[in-house]
Design an enzyme around this catalytic site. Structure first.
Site, mmCIF file in Angstrom:
data_model
loop_
_atom_site.group_PDB
_atom_site.id
_atom_site.type_symbol
_atom_site.label_atom_id
_atom_site.label_comp_id
_atom_site.label_asym_id
_atom_site.label_seq_id
_atom_site.Cartn_x
_atom_site.Cartn_y
_atom_site.Cartn_z
ATOM 1 N N ASP A 8 24.434 71.771 51.637
ATOM 2 C CA ASP A 8 25.419 72.831 51.775
ATOM 3 C C ASP A 8 24.871 73.791 52.846
ATOM 4 O O ASP A 8 23.673 73.760 53.148
ATOM 5 C CB ASP A 8 25.594 73.537 50.426
ATOM 6 N N ASP A 10 26.273 77.552 53.669
ATOM 7 C CA ASP A 10 26.268 78.971 53.273
ATOM 8 C C ASP A 10 25.455 79.168 51.990
ATOM 9 O O ASP A 10 25.798 78.601 50.952
ATOM 10 C CB ASP A 10 27.710 79.447 53.032
#
Ligand code: BG6
Ligand code: MG
Length: 214
Positions: A8, A10
């Site tokens: 991922d 963010d």
């Protein structure tokens, strides 16, 4: 035998989750709704439109807006967000990320980005880590996290079995997404919040590759 790590973006590679929150907060304030960091935990990992719907529903005003007006609100939030990350450079890369990427390369393990964010390519460029990344999932026509689609899309790129993949996430919806894809889930953050993960580290720099490969 892990062959692929799917990160991922963010909140894992950089703390842009804070700018997402601040941009949503600015928009919410303008709409007369208040949101706090705890409510924000629900927004992490989910798409722009889904986040807006949750905020409006939380304020009890979802019915006040047409589809077009909602699109305009989402675009306004994105303008705030893009301007908030405009100063981001490789200084904003989280500690340990570059080292982890280099180690993965040494072990011939592939690196993909599985982010819900349409701004991912822009942010990866700012962080100057594009050269490590073998594939960026385009979330555009995929089901949002917690559906497994974003993570499975990366595995399918090379026809790698989910059990040979690792997903790394800071959000509850993201960990669910990894687990329903049938992959090993690393959580970054609070063990109490990310209790569905196979292992949780407080920060990305604590990820111990050699332990994981054992
Ligand atoms: C996720 C973030 O990675 O991407 C969410 O955790 C964000 O906070 C989502 O809303 C969508 O991002 P964007 O950049 O497409 O609005
Ligand atoms: Mg995240």
């Amino acid at each position: 035998n892990f062959k692929l790590f799917i990160f991922d973006l963010d909140g894992v590679l950089t703390e842009s989750s804070e700018q997402h929150f601040l941009a949503w907060k600015k928009l919410s304030d303008e709409l007369g709704i208040s949101i706090d960091e705890k409510f924000n935990d629900q927004l992490k990992g989910i798409s722009r439109m889904d986040s807006l719907e949750r905020i409006l529903a939380n304020g009890g005003i979802a019915e006040n807006y047409s589809k077009k007006q909602k699109e305009d609100l989402a675009a306004r939030k994105n303008e705030y967000y893009v301007s908030m990350i405009s100063q981001f450079t490789e200084e904003n890369l989280n500690d340990g990320v570059r080292e982890l990427f280099s180690k993965l390369k040494k072990h011939n393990i592939l690196i993909a980005i599985g982010s819900a964010s349409k701004n991912a390519p822009l942010l990866l460029k700012k962080l100057n880590i594009e050269k490590y990344i073998d594939y960026i999932v385009n979330p555009k026509n995929l089901k949002s996290k917690p559906a497994p689609d974003i993570f499975l899309n990366a595995a399918n790129k090379w026809s790698i079995e989910p059990r040979d993949c690792v997903g790394i996430e800071d959000s509850v919806s993201g960990i669910s997404s990894i687990k329903s894809a049938g992959m090993f889930a690393i959580g970054i953050g609070d063990q109490k919040v990310l209790n569905q993960a196979d292992i949780v580290y407080k920060q990305t720099k604590e990820v111990n590759l050699l332990d994981l490969l054992k």
